[in-house]
Design a protein around this motif. Sequence first.
Motif, PDB file in Angstrom:
ATOM      1  N   PHE A  78     -34.728   2.193 -13.756  1.00 50.17           N
ATOM      2  CA  PHE A  78     -34.073   2.276 -15.052  1.00 50.17           C
ATOM      3  C   PHE A  78     -34.232   0.979 -15.827  1.00 50.17           C
ATOM      4  O   PHE A  78     -34.513   0.981 -17.029  1.00 50.17           O
ATOM      5  N   ARG A  79     -34.067  -0.142 -15.132  1.00 47.89           N
ATOM      6  CA  ARG A  79     -34.191  -1.449 -15.788  1.00 47.89           C
ATOM      7  C   ARG A  79     -35.611  -1.700 -16.274  1.00 47.89           C
ATOM      8  O   ARG A  79     -35.821  -2.421 -17.254  1.00 47.89           O
ATOM      9  N   ASP A  80     -36.601  -1.114 -15.613  1.00 47.32           N
ATOM     10  CA  ASP A  80     -37.975  -1.245 -16.096  1.00 47.32           C
ATOM     11  C   ASP A  80     -38.121  -0.603 -17.469  1.00 47.32           C
ATOM     12  O   ASP A  80     -38.871  -1.108 -18.318  1.00 47.32           O
ATOM     13  N   GLN A  81     -37.404   0.497 -17.695  1.00 49.04           N
ATOM     14  CA  GLN A  81     -37.483   1.186 -18.980  1.00 49.04           C
ATOM     15  C   GLN A  81     -36.534   0.603 -20.021  1.00 49.04           C
ATOM     16  O   GLN A  81     -36.819   0.639 -21.209  1.00 49.04           O
ATOM     17  N   PHE A  82     -35.390   0.079 -19.554  1.00 50.52           N
ATOM     18  CA  PHE A  82     -34.368  -0.441 -20.470  1.00 50.52           C
ATOM     19  C   PHE A  82     -33.950  -1.843 -20.027  1.00 50.52           C
ATOM     20  O   PHE A  82     -32.858  -2.049 -19.503  1.00 50.52           O
ATOM     21  N   PRO A  83     -34.825  -2.819 -20.216  1.00 50.03           N
ATOM     22  CA  PRO A  83     -34.575  -4.169 -19.701  1.00 50.03           C
ATOM     23  C   PRO A  83     -33.412  -4.885 -20.375  1.00 50.03           C
ATOM     24  O   PRO A  83     -32.950  -5.911 -19.878  1.00 50.03           O
ATOM     25  N   GLU A  84     -32.933  -4.384 -21.517  1.00 52.37           N
ATOM     26  CA  GLU A  84     -31.829  -5.046 -22.211  1.00 52.37           C
ATOM     27  C   GLU A  84     -30.468  -4.516 -21.798  1.00 52.37           C
ATOM     28  O   GLU A  84     -29.443  -4.918 -22.336  1.00 52.37           O
ATOM     29  N   ILE A  85     -30.441  -3.598 -20.827  1.00 54.23           N
ATOM     30  CA  ILE A  85     -29.170  -3.067 -20.322  1.00 54.23           C
ATOM     31  C   ILE A  85     -28.912  -3.637 -18.938  1.00 54.23           C
ATOM     32  O   ILE A  85     -29.715  -3.460 -18.014  1.00 54.23           O
ATOM     33  N   ASP A  86     -27.813  -4.364 -18.800  1.00 58.96           N
ATOM     34  CA  ASP A  86     -27.395  -4.899 -17.507  1.00 58.96           C
ATOM     35  C   ASP A  86     -26.452  -3.905 -16.835  1.00 58.96           C
ATOM     36  O   ASP A  86     -25.624  -3.272 -17.504  1.00 58.96           O
ATOM     37  N   VAL A  87     -26.574  -3.767 -15.523  1.00 57.26           N
ATOM     38  CA  VAL A  87     -25.787  -2.791 -14.775  1.00 57.26           C
ATOM     39  C   VAL A  87     -24.917  -3.508 -13.750  1.00 57.26           C
ATOM     40  O   VAL A  87     -25.414  -4.316 -12.968  1.00 57.26           O
ATOM     41  N   ARG A  88     -23.621  -3.217 -13.785  1.00 57.06           N
ATOM     42  CA  ARG A  88     -22.672  -3.726 -12.786  1.00 57.06           C
ATOM     43  C   ARG A  88     -22.235  -2.530 -11.950  1.00 57.06           C
ATOM     44  O   ARG A  88     -21.426  -1.708 -12.384  1.00 57.06           O
TER      45      ARG A  88
ATOM     46  N   ALA B 248     -29.109   3.045 -34.245  1.00 57.55           N
ATOM     47  CA  ALA B 248     -29.975   2.993 -35.424  1.00 57.55           C
ATOM     48  C   ALA B 248     -31.282   2.268 -35.124  1.00 57.55           C
ATOM     49  O   ALA B 248     -32.342   2.611 -35.660  1.00 57.55           O
ATOM     50  N   THR B 249     -31.220   1.262 -34.260  1.00 61.48           N
ATOM     51  CA  THR B 249     -32.420   0.487 -33.949  1.00 61.48           C
ATOM     52  C   THR B 249     -33.167   1.048 -32.737  1.00 61.48           C
ATOM     53  O   THR B 249     -34.213   0.532 -32.367  1.00 61.48           O
ATOM     54  N   GLN B 250     -32.616   2.105 -32.118  1.00 61.04           N
ATOM     55  CA  GLN B 250     -33.248   2.733 -30.958  1.00 61.04           C
ATOM     56  C   GLN B 250     -33.447   1.742 -29.817  1.00 61.04           C
ATOM     57  O   GLN B 250     -34.416   1.839 -29.062  1.00 61.04           O
ATOM     58  N   SER B 251     -32.542   0.764 -29.690  1.00 62.00           N
ATOM     59  CA  SER B 251     -32.692  -0.228 -28.622  1.00 62.00           C
ATOM     60  C   SER B 251     -31.340  -0.486 -27.954  1.00 62.00           C
ATOM     61  O   SER B 251     -30.701  -1.492 -28.241  1.00 62.00           O
ATOM     62  N   PRO B 252     -30.890   0.434 -27.102  1.00 66.05           N
ATOM     63  CA  PRO B 252     -29.606   0.225 -26.417  1.00 66.05           C
ATOM     64  C   PRO B 252     -29.636  -1.033 -25.574  1.00 66.05           C
ATOM     65  O   PRO B 252     -30.630  -1.321 -24.894  1.00 66.05           O
ATOM     66  N   ARG B 253     -28.555  -1.774 -25.637  1.00 66.20           N
ATOM     67  CA  ARG B 253     -28.472  -3.023 -24.872  1.00 66.20           C
ATOM     68  C   ARG B 253     -27.023  -3.307 -24.541  1.00 66.20           C
ATOM     69  O   ARG B 253     -26.110  -2.675 -25.066  1.00 66.20           O
ATOM     70  N   GLY B 254     -26.827  -4.255 -23.647  1.00 72.24           N
ATOM     71  CA  GLY B 254     -25.476  -4.634 -23.253  1.00 72.24           C
ATOM     72  C   GLY B 254     -25.246  -4.405 -21.770  1.00 72.24           C
ATOM     73  O   GLY B 254     -26.189  -4.169 -21.003  1.00 72.24           O
TER      74      GLY B 254
ATOM     75  N   ASP C 205     -21.403   5.720 -26.624  1.00 66.60           N
ATOM     76  CA  ASP C 205     -22.150   4.465 -26.594  1.00 66.60           C
ATOM     77  C   ASP C 205     -23.586   4.747 -26.146  1.00 66.60           C
ATOM     78  O   ASP C 205     -23.806   5.316 -25.068  1.00 66.60           O
ATOM     79  N   PRO C 206     -24.601   4.362 -26.932  1.00 61.47           N
ATOM     80  CA  PRO C 206     -25.990   4.675 -26.568  1.00 61.47           C
ATOM     81  C   PRO C 206     -26.386   4.197 -25.178  1.00 61.47           C
ATOM     82  O   PRO C 206     -27.101   4.902 -24.461  1.00 61.47           O
ATOM     83  N   LYS C 207     -25.943   3.003 -24.791  1.00 63.04           N
ATOM     84  CA  LYS C 207     -26.367   2.494 -23.483  1.00 63.04           C
ATOM     85  C   LYS C 207     -25.749   3.311 -22.350  1.00 63.04           C
ATOM     86  O   LYS C 207     -26.376   3.517 -21.302  1.00 63.04           O
ATOM     87  N   VAL C 208     -24.522   3.789 -22.547  1.00 64.77           N
ATOM     88  CA  VAL C 208     -23.873   4.627 -21.537  1.00 64.77           C
ATOM     89  C   VAL C 208     -24.537   5.995 -21.487  1.00 64.77           C
ATOM     90  O   VAL C 208     -24.801   6.547 -20.414  1.00 64.77           O
ATOM     91  N   ARG C 209     -24.822   6.537 -22.646  1.00 67.40           N
ATOM     92  CA  ARG C 209     -25.436   7.865 -22.701  1.00 67.40           C
ATOM     93  C   ARG C 209     -26.825   7.862 -22.071  1.00 67.40           C
ATOM     94  O   ARG C 209     -27.167   8.772 -21.297  1.00 67.40           O
ATOM     95  N   VAL C 210     -27.630   6.850 -22.373  1.00 68.18           N
ATOM     96  CA  VAL C 210     -28.991   6.835 -21.829  1.00 68.18           C
ATOM     97  C   VAL C 210     -28.959   6.600 -20.320  1.00 68.18           C
ATOM     98  O   VAL C 210     -29.769   7.163 -19.570  1.00 68.18           O
ATOM     99  N   PHE C 211     -27.989   5.803 -19.840  1.00 66.45           N
ATOM    100  CA  PHE C 211     -27.876   5.576 -18.399  1.00 66.45           C
ATOM    101  C   PHE C 211     -27.432   6.851 -17.686  1.00 66.45           C
ATOM    102  O   PHE C 211     -27.993   7.223 -16.640  1.00 66.45           O
TER     103      PHE C 211
ATOM    104  N   GLU D  75     -21.073  -1.702 -32.539  1.00 68.45           N
ATOM    105  CA  GLU D  75     -22.275  -2.133 -31.824  1.00 68.45           C
ATOM    106  C   GLU D  75     -23.135  -0.931 -31.447  1.00 68.45           C
ATOM    107  O   GLU D  75     -24.361  -0.973 -31.527  1.00 68.45           O
ATOM    108  N   GLY D  76     -22.461   0.156 -31.003  1.00 68.50           N
ATOM    109  CA  GLY D  76     -23.190   1.360 -30.626  1.00 68.50           C
ATOM    110  C   GLY D  76     -23.954   1.957 -31.791  1.00 68.50           C
ATOM    111  O   GLY D  76     -25.089   2.416 -31.637  1.00 68.50           O
ATOM    112  N   ASN D  77     -23.341   1.938 -32.980  1.00 75.78           N
ATOM    113  CA  ASN D  77     -24.020   2.474 -34.161  1.00 75.78           C
ATOM    114  C   ASN D  77     -25.279   1.684 -34.486  1.00 75.78           C
ATOM    115  O   ASN D  77     -26.315   2.246 -34.844  1.00 75.78           O
TER     116      ASN D  77
END
Length: 305
Positions: A114-124, A86-92, A281-287, A80-82
């Motif tokens: 952060f969510r304003d910039q990356f709305p497809e990433i949910d944070v717990r 590749a799509t430059q759209s981290p999510r999850g 994982d892209p979403k972890v790295r960007v966060f 999933e991370g790959n």
Amino acid sequence: MAYVNNIRMFVRVYELGSMSAAARDQRTSPAVASARIAELERHLGVRLFNRTTRALHPTEHGRMFYDGARGILEAIEDAEGNVMEATQSPRGTIYVAAPLNLGRRIIAPAVVKFRDQFPEIDVRLRLSDRSVDVTAEGLDLAFHLGPLADSDLKVRMIADCPRMLVAAPSYVAARGMPEDGAALVRDRHACLNLRFPGAQEFQWTLRTDDGPRRFEISGPLESDDGDVLTDWALAGCGIVLKPRFEIATYLTTGALVPVAAQTPPYPAQLACLSPSRKHRDPKVRVFSDYMIDVCRSALREELNG
């Protein structure tokens, strides 16, 4: 996806040692967790856990299955991370832990931006002053304030945070000004302790002319919430050891004053920890990139402002 969800539930039950804890972790009910494990056992034709009224332990088959199951989930996460990279759209969804004060004052407000910039990433976000086991608790990353133990975790240093021993002027007026750590012990000063289940005997390691020295302090009040200790110190209940950024405002106003200045505490290391495989994982790295920048900027402002 049902089979993958069953495997994911099995892994969390195995790691947490509890059906109810795994259910909370996966945001479902214990009944659903039990049903998923039962379905997986039927599929495999073996029992994965031995259950009693008080405990749950993996069977030999369960221990054999765990490594492969963990590998399956890691392979899915990597795949999933790959795709996301590749799509430059981290999510999850990412699971994050932080100390209470840092989390409330810096991390939590920054999550909104952060969510304003990356709305497809949910944070717990989980906030606690206790030490967390990043791997066992299924966290993607944790912000850690304090000594760093040797581990296989990926460590990204954020800052060295100066710490101080402080008390309210009313406490100093009533009990006197301790000059050093020895006076804290000798004069039985009321020291406000940060304690949580599993904490060892409480000591403060302070800087002396002869190097680090541990002082076995004591006091009538303790809590597992560092902000509670600050409130007690402001009320004149005792002496507290705190990172300077947490009490900078009170030092400026005079609500808290430094004590035992001849033996100051050592700085606390603030770091971002994550399992090595999670850091890819892209979403972890960007966060983590985003929050590390936020933390460094906020700490500079609070300490210099």
